[in-house]
Every structure is written in C-alpha cells, then in structure tokens.
Scaffold this active site. Sequence first.
Site, PDB file in Angstrom:
ATOM      1  N   HIS A  16       0.891  -1.271   0.036  1.00 22.99           N
ATOM      2  CA  HIS A  16      -0.101   0.005   0.105  1.00 22.99           C
ATOM      3  C   HIS A  16       0.814   1.336   0.132  1.00 22.99           C
ATOM      4  O   HIS A  16       1.650   1.435   0.987  1.00 22.99           O
ATOM      5  CB  HIS A  16      -0.697  -0.028   1.177  1.00 22.99           C
ATOM      6  CG  HIS A  16      -1.615  -1.099   1.283  1.00 22.99           C
ATOM      7  ND1 HIS A  16      -2.954  -1.307   0.934  1.00 22.99           N
ATOM      8  CD2 HIS A  16      -1.416  -2.450   1.814  1.00 22.99           C
ATOM      9  CE1 HIS A  16      -3.540  -2.521   1.200  1.00 22.99           C
ATOM     10  NE2 HIS A  16      -2.547  -3.347   1.885  1.00 22.99           N
ATOM     11  N   GLU A 197      -7.101 -12.445   6.110  1.00 20.61           N
ATOM     12  CA  GLU A 197      -6.316 -11.813   6.850  1.00 20.61           C
ATOM     13  C   GLU A 197      -6.861 -12.078   8.402  1.00 20.61           C
ATOM     14  O   GLU A 197      -6.211 -12.731   9.143  1.00 20.61           O
ATOM     15  CB  GLU A 197      -5.938 -10.504   6.724  1.00 20.61           C
ATOM     16  CG  GLU A 197      -5.016  -9.527   7.387  1.00 20.61           C
ATOM     17  CD  GLU A 197      -4.737  -8.384   7.253  1.00 20.61           C
ATOM     18  OE1 GLU A 197      -5.666  -7.616   6.528  1.00 20.61           O
ATOM     19  OE2 GLU A 197      -3.646  -7.599   7.643  1.00 20.61           O
ATOM     20  N   ASP A 276       2.618  -2.686   4.345  1.00 20.23           N
ATOM     21  CA  ASP A 276       2.625  -1.258   4.948  1.00 20.23           C
ATOM     22  C   ASP A 276       3.948  -1.011   5.673  1.00 20.23           C
ATOM     23  O   ASP A 276       4.059  -0.982   6.747  1.00 20.23           O
ATOM     24  CB  ASP A 276       1.600  -0.859   5.966  1.00 20.23           C
ATOM     25  CG  ASP A 276       0.113  -1.083   5.122  1.00 20.23           C
ATOM     26  OD1 ASP A 276      -0.215  -0.277   4.402  1.00 20.23           O
ATOM     27  OD2 ASP A 276      -0.427  -2.069   5.534  1.00 20.23           O
TER      28      ASP A 276
HETATM   29  N1  HPA Z   1      -5.467  -5.156   5.447  1.00 25.89           N
HETATM   30  C1  HPA Z   1      -6.484  -4.299   5.096  1.00 25.89           C
HETATM   31  N2  HPA Z   1      -6.368  -2.950   4.650  1.00 25.89           N
HETATM   32  C2  HPA Z   1      -5.178  -2.648   4.691  1.00 25.89           C
HETATM   33  C3  HPA Z   1      -3.954  -3.149   5.024  1.00 25.89           C
HETATM   34  C4  HPA Z   1      -4.348  -4.717   5.333  1.00 25.89           C
HETATM   35  O1  HPA Z   1      -3.172  -5.305   5.665  1.00 25.89           O
HETATM   36  N3  HPA Z   1      -2.854  -2.548   4.999  1.00 25.89           N
HETATM   37  C5  HPA Z   1      -3.487  -1.401   4.337  1.00 25.89           C
HETATM   38  N4  HPA Z   1      -4.896  -1.095   4.402  1.00 25.89           N
HETATM   39 ZN    ZN Z   2      -2.571  -5.140   2.841  1.00 23.41          ZN
END
Ligand code: HPA
Ligand code: ZN
Length: 337
Positions: A16, A197, A276
């Site tokens: 991101h 996730e 990130d």
């Molecule tokens: N998951 C969901 N949204 C996100 C993530 C992530 O790992 N990183 C930045 N936005």
């Molecule tokens: Zn992500």
Amino acid sequence: MRDFIQALPKIELHLHIEGTLEPGLLFELAQRNNVSIPFKSEAEVRAAYEFNDLQSFLDIYYQGANVLLHEQDFFDLTWAYLLRCRQDNVIHTEIFFDPQTHTERGIAFDTVIAGINRALVQAEAELQITSRLILCFLRHLDEATAFATLELAQPHRDKIVAVGLDSSEKGNPPEKFQRVFARALEAGFLTVAHAGEEGPASYISDSLSLLKVSRIDHGVRCVEDPALVQQLIAERIPLTVCPLSNIKLCVFASMAQHNIVELLRRGLCVTINSDDPAYFGGYMTDNFLAVAAAHAMTPQEIAQFTFNAIDASFTGEHEKQRLRTRVNDALQPPSGK
Ligand code: HPA
Ligand code: ZN
C-alpha cells in the site's frame, strides 16, 4: 543466508503506497503543507506504532495520510518507496493506492494518480524498476462510493491494471462489492481482494467465486478450510502473504507460528510482501530475513517465493520471462573464467 536474501531479485505484489509513509517524510510533509499532526517527534510516532489488530493500525494509517495534499507529495511518497526497492533488489512492484482516503478529504483523484504515476515512470527509466498500479476500494465505505471511485478511474484505465479491496475486513464481506467488481471486470480491470487476514476462510472462497479475483491478498486463514486449500493448489491461485504485517497485527503470535513455509511446502503459490512497511518495521528484504530466521529453508525454497511472484504478477508473458532470466542469472552467477 543474509547475503543470499539481500542479493535475490524480488517482486512485490502487496504494497500500500500510503503504508510507505515513513515518520521522517510524515513530519516533512506536515510542515510543508501546514497540517497539524498529533506527534511532537519521530520517536513519538514510532512509539505509537503498536497495534493489537487491523483496526488499531488502520486508525493511525488513515491519520498519517492527511499530510498528503499535492501532486508533489504523492510523487515524493512513491519515489522514496522506489529508492527503498532499489536497496532491496525489488525489480518489479505492483502497488495499491486508496483513492477514497484522499477524495474523501477533497483531494482530486487526478492529483493522486498523477503524482504516483510520475514516480513510476521515472523509476522505470532511471532505476529499471517496472511496476503496475492497483486501485483499492475501502471496504468499510459503501457500494455507491466505490462505484463513484470506479468512474473516476475510467479515464486512467491505461495506468491501472486491477482493482482490489482493503481496509476493515470483518463485517465487510466480499458480496458487498460484487456488483462493483462485475462492472470493473467488464471495463477490463483484473481483480484482487484482501481476504482471510482477519476474516474467515469463507471470505477467500467468496472473493474467488463472487469477485472473480486473480489472486488473494493475505489468505493465510485458508488453512481453516481443507477443501479451499485443495482448490488454491489445484488452480494455482496466488496468495500475497505479508509476514511482518501479520505479526504486527497479531494474526499470528510469532513468526515461528506463521504458516507461510508450510503453505509453500504444500505447493501453494505463496509470495512474500511488505504490506505497509513504514508501519510494520520492514521492507522486502526484512520480510524475507524474518521468515528465514524463524524457519530453516533451502536457497531454492527462498527463491521459490520470487518465482511464485513472477507467475502471479500482472505483467505480460514476455516480461515474466525477462524477470525469470534476471532471477536465474542472479542465482547462477557466471563462473569467473
Ligand atoms: N489489510 C487491510 N487493509 C489494509 C491493509 C491490510 O493489511 N493495509 C492497508 N490497508
Ligand atoms: Zn494489505
């Protein structure tokens, strides 16, 4: 092993761009743009980067993005990341951006993409790093806002290869965006989605069947559904796994408990990515090193993450062959004679 990992050419597929905003640049842009931030020093910012789940991270991540106002800011952000890519031997990267994080604050879509794209074009010319751009919809926002964002993207079809889905996963299932993704597919975009996730394995299956995704971002909770794992293997559906992110957001208690190496050995098309990096304590090399420190692997196994990423990338076949050649050359340096 450290030297091998450092020298290994890498392909990043889950990054991101807003998540590459380092505290130093955050402060610089806050000053340049006269935006107040709730931190007095870079050390204070870093101290705030302690997360217990996805939402606790997202709250800080969206706050950080407030300092990004002008085309030059988006250029500077992207360029800084690309310089980090060069340091880590990342030779191709597919970058997410979150336009709604910016349009909601009154920043024009065109400003965001112009700055990012200028850096990507310059990186290909000056750093020999190739790239693709993926637009992510924020899944905590509604379908109508996602449709409006897709419309803003249409004139930039040539610069955006795919659409994705990120932000708060739990309670925002794939079906919420089924119609938006159908329209994106009609318009010629590929699709991806964050799934599995924090959300259940069913979000992975639903992303495949309802959103027709070409790959799954994260996906580590697939192991909760053995039939799904078989499908991922049989159809060779890539998972863009982010090891350091998963530890920082408490998806796994420790790297030793992370399932990425088990998934690799079971034949899934898993890849290593940084997600990130400014927030999770490491770029691509750090992610590879962290996995290798916790799981003994052969050099061939480590390199397999890169070969999987090439297979999973959204570049053309010719380009993939060029990337494979670069990796093979790096693995078998010509003898000195
Ligand atoms: N998951 C969901 N949204 C996100 C993530 C992530 O790992 N990183 C930045 N936005
Ligand atoms: Zn992500």
